[in-house]
Design a protein around this motif. Structure first.
Motif, short mmCIF file in Angstrom:
data_model
loop_
_atom_site.label_atom_id
_atom_site.label_comp_id
_atom_site.label_asym_id
_atom_site.label_seq_id
_atom_site.Cartn_x
_atom_site.Cartn_y
_atom_site.Cartn_z
N UNK A 15 0.80 -1.22 0.00
CA UNK A 15 0.00 0.00 0.00
C UNK A 15 0.84 1.27 0.00
N UNK A 16 2.14 1.15 0.11
CA UNK A 16 3.02 2.32 0.09
C UNK A 16 3.24 2.94 1.45
N UNK A 17 2.75 2.30 2.50
CA UNK A 17 2.88 2.86 3.84
C UNK A 17 4.35 2.93 4.27
N UNK A 18 5.07 1.84 4.13
CA UNK A 18 6.46 1.83 4.58
C UNK A 18 7.35 2.73 3.72
N UNK A 19 7.04 2.83 2.43
CA UNK A 19 7.78 3.76 1.58
C UNK A 19 7.56 5.20 1.99
N UNK A 24 9.37 10.01 5.13
CA UNK A 24 9.07 10.93 6.22
C UNK A 24 10.23 11.01 7.22
N UNK A 25 10.80 9.84 7.56
CA UNK A 25 11.88 9.80 8.53
C UNK A 25 13.26 9.94 7.89
N UNK A 26 13.34 9.92 6.57
CA UNK A 26 14.61 10.12 5.88
C UNK A 26 15.53 8.91 5.94
N UNK A 27 14.95 7.70 5.91
CA UNK A 27 15.75 6.48 5.92
C UNK A 27 15.40 5.65 4.70
N UNK A 28 16.19 4.62 4.45
CA UNK A 28 15.96 3.75 3.31
C UNK A 28 14.75 2.86 3.58
N UNK A 29 13.88 2.71 2.59
CA UNK A 29 12.66 1.92 2.74
C UNK A 29 12.96 0.45 2.98
N UNK A 30 14.05 -0.05 2.43
CA UNK A 30 14.41 -1.45 2.63
C UNK A 30 14.71 -1.74 4.09
N UNK A 31 15.40 -0.83 4.74
CA UNK A 31 15.69 -0.99 6.16
C UNK A 31 14.40 -1.01 6.97
N UNK A 32 13.49 -0.12 6.65
CA UNK A 32 12.22 -0.07 7.36
C UNK A 32 11.41 -1.34 7.12
N UNK A 34 12.64 -4.35 6.53
CA UNK A 34 13.28 -5.42 7.31
C UNK A 34 12.90 -5.30 8.78
N UNK A 35 12.92 -4.09 9.31
CA UNK A 35 12.52 -3.86 10.70
C UNK A 35 11.06 -4.27 10.91
N UNK A 36 10.21 -3.97 9.95
CA UNK A 36 8.79 -4.33 10.04
C UNK A 36 8.61 -5.85 10.09
N UNK A 37 9.31 -6.57 9.23
CA UNK A 37 9.19 -8.04 9.21
C UNK A 37 9.72 -8.65 10.51
N UNK A 38 10.85 -8.15 10.99
CA UNK A 38 11.39 -8.65 12.26
C UNK A 38 10.41 -8.36 13.39
N UNK A 39 9.81 -7.17 13.39
CA UNK A 39 8.83 -6.83 14.43
C UNK A 39 7.59 -7.71 14.32
N UNK A 40 7.21 -8.09 13.11
CA UNK A 40 6.07 -9.01 12.95
C UNK A 40 6.32 -10.32 13.67
N UNK A 41 7.50 -10.89 13.47
CA UNK A 41 7.83 -12.15 14.13
C UNK A 41 8.01 -11.99 15.63
N UNK A 42 8.56 -10.86 16.06
CA UNK A 42 8.79 -10.63 17.49
C UNK A 42 7.49 -10.44 18.26
N UNK A 43 6.45 -9.93 17.59
CA UNK A 43 5.18 -9.68 18.27
C UNK A 43 4.13 -10.73 17.92
N UNK A 44 4.56 -11.82 17.33
CA UNK A 44 3.64 -12.89 16.91
C UNK A 44 2.54 -12.38 15.98
N UNK A 45 2.91 -11.48 15.09
CA UNK A 45 2.04 -10.94 14.04
C UNK A 45 0.91 -10.04 14.55
N UNK A 46 0.93 -9.64 15.81
CA UNK A 46 -0.10 -8.74 16.31
C UNK A 46 0.58 -7.57 17.00
#
Length: 69
Positions: A15-19, A24-32, A34-46
Motif C-alpha cells: 500500500x506504500x505505507x512503509x515507503x 518521512x523519517x529520511x531512511x531507506x525503505x528497505x531498512x524499514x 526489514x525492521x517491520x518483518x522482524x517486528x512481525x515475528x517478534x510480536x507474533x504478528x499482532x
C-alpha cells in the motif's frame, strides 16, 4: 517546509505505507521493511498488520498531499 506523511506511489510494495514512512523519517525503505518483518515475528504478528491496514485507509496518497500544497 512542514513534513507530511503520505503513502508512496513510487516506492511501494503493498500500500506504500512503509515507503512513505521511510521518506518521512529520511531512511531507506528497505531498512524499514526489514525492521517491520522482524517486528512481525517478534510480536507474533499482532498488532502490526492491523496498524498497517488502518494506515492504508487513513494516510493519503502522495498525489493528494502534493496537490494540497
Amino acid at each position: 517546509m512542514k513534513k507530511k506523511l503520505y503513502r508512496s506511489r513510487t516506492d511501494r510494495k503493498l500500500a506504500g505505507i512503509l515507503g512513505g514512512l521511510a521518506d518521512y523519517f529520511g531512511i531507506d525503505a528497505t531498512i524499514l521493511r526489514i525492521v517491520f518483518v522482524v517486528a512481525l515475528f517478534a510480536t507474533s504478528f499482532l498488532p502490526l498488520p492491523l496498524v498497517y491496514i488502518v494506515m492504508a485507509f487513513v494516510v493519503p496518497n502522495e498525489e493528494d498531499v502534493i496537490k494540497s500544497d
